[in-house]
Scaffold this active site. Sequence first.
Site, PDB file in Angstrom:
ATOM      1  N   GLU A 158       0.854  15.757 -10.970  1.00  0.00           N
ATOM      2  CA  GLU A 158       1.155  17.193 -11.057  1.00  0.00           C
ATOM      3  C   GLU A 158       2.657  17.425 -11.233  1.00  0.00           C
ATOM      4  O   GLU A 158       3.076  18.334 -11.959  1.00  0.00           O
ATOM      5  CB  GLU A 158       0.623  17.891  -9.801  1.00  0.00           C
TER       6      GLU A 158
ATOM      7  N   GLU B 249      -7.749  13.128  -5.833  1.00  0.00           N
ATOM      8  CA  GLU B 249      -7.875  13.849  -4.556  1.00  0.00           C
ATOM      9  C   GLU B 249      -9.315  13.898  -4.054  1.00  0.00           C
ATOM     10  O   GLU B 249      -9.563  13.937  -2.852  1.00  0.00           O
ATOM     11  CB  GLU B 249      -7.324  15.279  -4.694  1.00  0.00           C
TER      12      GLU B 249
ATOM     13  N   ALA C  69       1.129  13.074  -3.171  1.00  0.00           N
ATOM     14  CA  ALA C  69       1.730  13.611  -1.952  1.00  0.00           C
ATOM     15  C   ALA C  69       1.467  12.602  -0.838  1.00  0.00           C
ATOM     16  O   ALA C  69       0.535  11.802  -0.918  1.00  0.00           O
ATOM     17  CB  ALA C  69       1.113  14.958  -1.615  1.00  0.00           C
TER      18      ALA C  69
HETATM   19  N1  DAK Z   1       0.621   8.627   0.565  1.00  0.00           N
HETATM   20  C1  DAK Z   1       1.110   7.819   1.518  1.00  0.00           C
HETATM   21  N2  DAK Z   1       1.215   6.484   1.385  1.00  0.00           N
HETATM   22  C2  DAK Z   1       0.786   5.945   0.230  1.00  0.00           C
HETATM   23  C3  DAK Z   1       0.243   6.728  -0.812  1.00  0.00           C
HETATM   24  C4  DAK Z   1       0.169   8.150  -0.616  1.00  0.00           C
HETATM   25  N3  DAK Z   1      -0.264   8.992  -1.569  1.00  0.00           N
HETATM   26  N4  DAK Z   1      -0.116   5.905  -1.815  1.00  0.00           N
HETATM   27  C5  DAK Z   1       0.205   4.668  -1.420  1.00  0.00           C
HETATM   28  N5  DAK Z   1       0.751   4.676  -0.184  1.00  0.00           N
HETATM   29  C6  DAK Z   1       1.232   3.554   0.608  1.00  0.00           C
HETATM   30  C7  DAK Z   1       0.065   2.750   1.186  1.00  0.00           C
HETATM   31  O1  DAK Z   1      -0.411   3.355   2.362  1.00  0.00           O
HETATM   32  C8  DAK Z   1       0.737   1.421   1.433  1.00  0.00           C
HETATM   33  O2  DAK Z   1       1.507   1.536   2.614  1.00  0.00           O
HETATM   34  P1  DAK Z   1       1.450   0.365   3.748  1.00  0.00           P
HETATM   35  O3  DAK Z   1       0.028   0.221   4.104  1.00  0.00           O
HETATM   36  O4  DAK Z   1       2.028  -0.840   3.041  1.00  0.00           O
HETATM   37  O5  DAK Z   1       2.328   0.904   4.836  1.00  0.00           O
HETATM   38  C9  DAK Z   1       1.707   1.289   0.263  1.00  0.00           C
HETATM   39  O6  DAK Z   1       1.909   2.624  -0.225  1.00  0.00           O
HETATM   40  C10 DAK Z   1       1.150   0.464  -0.885  1.00  0.00           C
HETATM   41  O7  DAK Z   1      -0.121   0.999  -1.223  1.00  0.00           O
HETATM   42  P2  DAK Z   1      -1.443   0.096  -1.317  1.00  0.00           P
HETATM   43  O8  DAK Z   1      -1.378  -1.059  -0.376  1.00  0.00           O
HETATM   44  O9  DAK Z   1      -2.592   1.027  -1.200  1.00  0.00           O
HETATM   45  O10 DAK Z   1      -1.281  -0.450  -2.815  1.00  0.00           O
HETATM   46  P3  DAK Z   1      -2.446  -0.856  -3.811  1.00  0.00           P
HETATM   47  O11 DAK Z   1      -1.737  -1.476  -4.966  1.00  0.00           O
HETATM   48  O12 DAK Z   1      -3.527  -1.633  -3.132  1.00  0.00           O
HETATM   49  O13 DAK Z   1      -3.095   0.528  -4.280  1.00  0.00           O
HETATM   50  C11 DAK Z   1      -3.042   2.843  -5.066  1.00  0.00           C
HETATM   51  C12 DAK Z   1      -2.339   1.446  -4.999  1.00  0.00           C
HETATM   52  C13 DAK Z   1      -2.107   3.808  -5.739  1.00  0.00           C
HETATM   53  C14 DAK Z   1      -4.335   2.684  -5.905  1.00  0.00           C
HETATM   54  C15 DAK Z   1      -3.412   3.283  -3.623  1.00  0.00           C
HETATM   55  O14 DAK Z   1      -2.241   3.178  -2.820  1.00  0.00           O
HETATM   56  C16 DAK Z   1      -3.900   4.703  -3.569  1.00  0.00           C
HETATM   57  O15 DAK Z   1      -5.058   4.971  -3.892  1.00  0.00           O
HETATM   58  N6  DAK Z   1      -3.033   5.610  -3.128  1.00  0.00           N
HETATM   59  C17 DAK Z   1      -3.436   7.002  -2.894  1.00  0.00           C
HETATM   60  C18 DAK Z   1      -3.535   7.772  -4.210  1.00  0.00           C
HETATM   61  C19 DAK Z   1      -3.971   9.222  -3.957  1.00  0.00           C
HETATM   62  O16 DAK Z   1      -5.078   9.436  -3.455  1.00  0.00           O
HETATM   63  N7  DAK Z   1      -3.129  10.170  -4.320  1.00  0.00           N
HETATM   64  C20 DAK Z   1      -3.427  11.591  -4.141  1.00  0.00           C
HETATM   65  C21 DAK Z   1      -2.897  12.044  -2.798  1.00  0.00           C
HETATM   66  S1  DAK Z   1      -3.231  13.800  -2.472  1.00  0.00           S
HETATM   67  C22 DAK Z   1       0.396  20.702  -3.000  1.00  0.00           C
HETATM   68  C23 DAK Z   1       1.250  19.752  -3.484  1.00  0.00           C
HETATM   69  C24 DAK Z   1       0.793  18.464  -3.728  1.00  0.00           C
HETATM   70  C25 DAK Z   1      -0.484  18.091  -3.437  1.00  0.00           C
HETATM   71  C26 DAK Z   1      -1.357  19.046  -2.961  1.00  0.00           C
HETATM   72  C27 DAK Z   1      -0.915  20.356  -2.726  1.00  0.00           C
HETATM   73  N8  DAK Z   1       0.828  22.001  -2.734  1.00  0.00           N
HETATM   74  C28 DAK Z   1       2.226  22.391  -3.010  1.00  0.00           C
HETATM   75  C29 DAK Z   1      -0.071  23.025  -2.250  1.00  0.00           C
HETATM   76  C30 DAK Z   1      -0.891  16.716  -3.691  1.00  0.00           C
HETATM   77  C31 DAK Z   1      -1.869  16.072  -3.073  1.00  0.00           C
HETATM   78  C32 DAK Z   1      -2.022  14.612  -3.322  1.00  0.00           C
HETATM   79  O17 DAK Z   1      -1.298  14.012  -4.089  1.00  0.00           O
END
Ligand code: DAK
Length: 258
Positions: free
Chosen positions: A112, A132, A66
């Site tokens: 998910e 998360e 997300a």
């Molecule tokens: N959200 C927003 N931007 C993201 C992102 C994300 N999840 N993942 C990556 N990006 C963006 C980065 O900010 C970056 O943007 P700029 O800085 O260039 O503007 C660009 O994508 C490239 O990312 P990185 O520079 O970080 O790339 P790397 O290769 O260094 O790293 C990575 C890739 C995937 C390891 C890293 O980006 C990362 O850790 N991303 C976050 C992964 C994460 O934590 N995902 C979980 C998010 S929480 C619900 C529904 C859904 C959810 C909850 C409730 N309900 C219906 C109740 C879901 C929650 C989640 O998914």
Amino acid sequence: MSYQYILTEEPQPGVGLIRLNRPKALNALSPELMQELGQALEEFDRNEDVRCIVITGNERAFAAGADIKAMATASTVDMLVEDIIARWETIHHIKTPIIAAVSGYCLGGGCELAMSCDMIVASETAQFGQPEINLGIIPGFGGTQRLTHAVGKAVAMEMVLTGRYLSADEAKALGLINYVYPVETYLDQAVKLAAKVAAQAPLAARFAKEAVNMAFETSLSQGLHFERRLFQMLFATEDQKEGMAAFVEKRKPTWKGR
Ligand code: DAK
């Protein structure tokens, strides 16, 4: 219908393809993208010519979760008032079978979303994770439930407690996904699998999906009862008569979806 954050096409007769298309943000699932995804899924579901749907991203990312930037300052009240659950829930109301074609990052809400599909075809570079915990939250769209059903408690617990990713091969060995292919062919293979599903009797395919999914919702005896009723109901369809007549006459059936 034209979209800003996804692309849709019909690569083969009977197959609807949805590409998540925010490559610069690794296909982070923003509210706007989820809105469009829901609309596209509903549109394909209404279209009788589309008998299997494929959701994909690009080689680098299916979806990295997300959109964290959109959630960063949200309060509990925002989470409750904004209709995000409904926006994400649409996929669970889709009757048409859905295949996720996954390459690269498949994290958080992305994992998910893939697990909400009926089958998963992955590239060798796919990485599945529920990271998360690194953000101070836990999965919110099935990451503690569907993942545990698929891979078992030990692995699911480690993934949600430490954020560890599974490689495509590990995910395959654990039963989370169906197939692993080279990155050059995984999408074609997913479309091929979708075409196989699309070639089946449409009502039987929908009932089959519903019945298998019921196994996660109910007791064995209630599930068996549900299966029996759907099985009996199919004898009211023209396709059941056609399918069995074609077998007896040693020819290929022609399905009508009736
Ligand atoms: N959200 C927003 N931007 C993201 C992102 C994300 N999840 N993942 C990556 N990006 C963006 C980065 O900010 C970056 O943007 P700029 O800085 O260039 O503007 C660009 O994508 C490239 O990312 P990185 O520079 O970080 O790339 P790397 O290769 O260094 O790293 C990575 C890739 C995937 C390891 C890293 O980006 C990362 O850790 N991303 C976050 C992964 C994460 O934590 N995902 C979980 C998010 S929480 C619900 C529904 C859904 C959810 C909850 C409730 N309900 C219906 C109740 C879901 C929650 C989640 O998914």
